[in-house]
Design an enzyme around this catalytic site. Structure first.
Site, short mmCIF file in Angstrom:
data_model
loop_
_atom_site.label_atom_id
_atom_site.label_comp_id
_atom_site.label_asym_id
_atom_site.label_seq_id
_atom_site.Cartn_x
_atom_site.Cartn_y
_atom_site.Cartn_z
N HIS A 279 -5.07 -12.45 43.38
CA HIS A 279 -3.95 -11.63 43.18
C HIS A 279 -3.29 -10.92 44.26
O HIS A 279 -2.19 -11.23 44.90
CB HIS A 279 -4.07 -10.59 42.19
N ASP A 330 -5.96 -18.67 35.77
CA ASP A 330 -6.37 -16.93 35.20
C ASP A 330 -6.53 -16.92 33.82
O ASP A 330 -7.52 -17.37 33.32
CB ASP A 330 -5.50 -15.98 35.97
#
Length: 456
Positions: A279, A330
């Site tokens: 991220h 994810d």
């Protein structure tokens, strides 16, 4: 394994700005032994016509795609968390409700279907950020690594490679609060006991490699970060960590430690070329420099980051600072690395209000060789001699790609346009269908097994 030949209508070769026409690809024992362009200029050479033994690959052939960040059990949340208001933290409570229901058998069924869905999307290798270790309440199974073994078996059934990123999850906050509720399933007590458990799990399967992960600075106390990182370093394994996904994480870290999460990781020896920061949505300018100077990799998961209202990170600045990029799906709001790659460029346009930040070849690199390198498979992700024979072919005649030049297909295609997938020289997907898994049926049944009580 005998010699296998494929004739790709177009193939994206290393260090080429755009695809090459008419490429003969040969492999033995799962390794590429020759990659030969047959057309220099103009029409195909005569050699193309006489390759009767070559499997034709109409469309654009790419190296295998690498999904560098996966939470397989989050797939059960698709379509169940997108309405209503809230943020990452409210979504997390819904995720915990699924986590508490899984056991080794139901996780095997779910992960098998999820990994097969990835194969349909052209993904030949996945990095599973795995922290669902123990039974409800934190009681270990008779085999303390039963959930890990389920993931290894699931990837084998789906026909893709796996890097099992065994994740240390030891605390309930930056302040070291104890794990509570569903989180108790994640914990091993401390970093030494985490390392002891992982040391006992050494699968010999050729399709799997181990790695390590620090869930986040919220979940591993500062004084134990070096223990986890040191274990990975001694074993020569990749290390991953969620980093600055939410501003609240940065604020909490500053309040407790007086610095950002990136600085905390740097001070405890976590950053470096074998580490991937997942991220990195809210780094400071100093954080970007720390990541780049240490050559720490950055894995972007744009569809999840926007689904959870995380924000848009300074991706171009991180890449320019020296951080190699990779991509992940994810939470699996979608499983489509073409979409993830496009979103890197499109989100940067939103953030800067300017166009043209990443060349197509940079996005292809992030989806292929960048992801494989982040997962410890340095011999995959390129159509070159000696590399693993991973081939993903995308049709150029669908409603999405018809009339699109091959170089633009990466911006036009979706996972639904993948027609053929070869992993280590073995066909896994043909004609857009998985050869061994009924993906829609198995997804439906596996998800129902862990959500039926919730939905009733």
């Amino acid at each position: 394994m005998p010699l296998t030949r494929w004739l790709a209508e177009y193939a994206w070769l290393p260090d080429r700005a755009e695809p090459t026409r008419d490429v003969l690809i040969e492999a033995t024992d799962g390794r590429l032994t020759a990659v030969t362009p047959l057309t220099v200029d103009g029409p195909p050479t005569a050699g193309v016509e006489v390759l009767a033994d070559a499997v034709r690959l109409p469309g654009l052939t790419l190296p295998g795609l690498a999904n560098a960040h996966s939470h397989a059990f989050h797939r059960a949340l698709r379509g169940r968390t997108h309405d209503g208001r809230g943020d990452f933290w409210s979504w997390r409570s819904l995720m915990y409700a699924v986590a508490i229901r899984l056991d080794p058998d139901t996780y095997l069924a779910l992960a098998r279907a999820v990994y097969a869905e990835m194969a349909l999307a052209g993904i030949t290798c996945v990095g599973e950020f795995h922290y669902l270790h123990h039974g409800p309440g934190g009681t270990p199974y008779d085999d303390p690594n039963a959930m890990s073994a389920a993931l290894v078996e699931a990837a084998a059934h789906a026909g893709i490679r796996l890097t099992l990123l065994d994740t240390a999850y030891l605390a309930g906050g930056v302040d070291g609060a104890p794990l509570a509720g569903p989180q108790r399933r994640f914990g091993d007590g401390d970093a030494l006991r985490w390392a002891q458990r992982v040391d006992e799990f050494r699968p010999s399967d050729e399709h799997v490699r181990l790695g390590a992960a620090i869930h986040s600075v919220r979940a591993v106390p500062a004084e134990q970060l070096a223990t986890v990182a040191g274990w990975a370093d001694r074993n020569g394994l990749p290390m991953h960590v969620h980093l600055s996904e939410q501003p609240a994480e940065n604020d909490a870290c500053r309040a407790v430690h007086g610095c950002t999460p990136t600085r905390l990781l740097a001070d405890h020896g976590v950053l470096g070329p074998h580490t991937t920061a997942v991220h990195a949505t809210h780094p400071t300018a100093a954080d970007v420099a720390l990541l780049g100077d240490s050559r720490t990799r950055v894995c972007l998961c744009p569809t999840t980051e926007r689904d959870l209202a995380d924000g848009i990170g300074p991706v171009r600045r991180m890449a320019d600072a020296g951080s190699p990029l990779s991509l992940g799906s994810d939470s699996h709001a979608v499983v489509d690395l073409f979409e993830e790659a496009r979103a890197v460029e499109m989100d940067e346009r939103l953030r800067t209000r300017r166009r043209g930040h990443f060349k197509p070849v940079e996005l292809v690199t992030a989806a292929t060789v960048g992801g494989h390198a982040a997962l410890g498979w340095g011999d995959a992700g390129r159509l070159a001699v000696g590399q693993r024979a991973d081939l993903v072919t995308v049709r150029l005649d669908s409603a999405r790609t018809a009339g699109v030049p091959p170089v633009g297909a990466f911006f036009a295609a979706t996972a639904a346009d993948v027609t053929s997938v070869v992993v280590d020289g073995r066909p896994v997907v043909d004609g857009g269908r998985h050869l061994t898994v009924d993906v829609p049926t198995e997804l439906r049944d596996a998800i129902a097994a862990v959500t039926a009580k919730e939905d009733s």
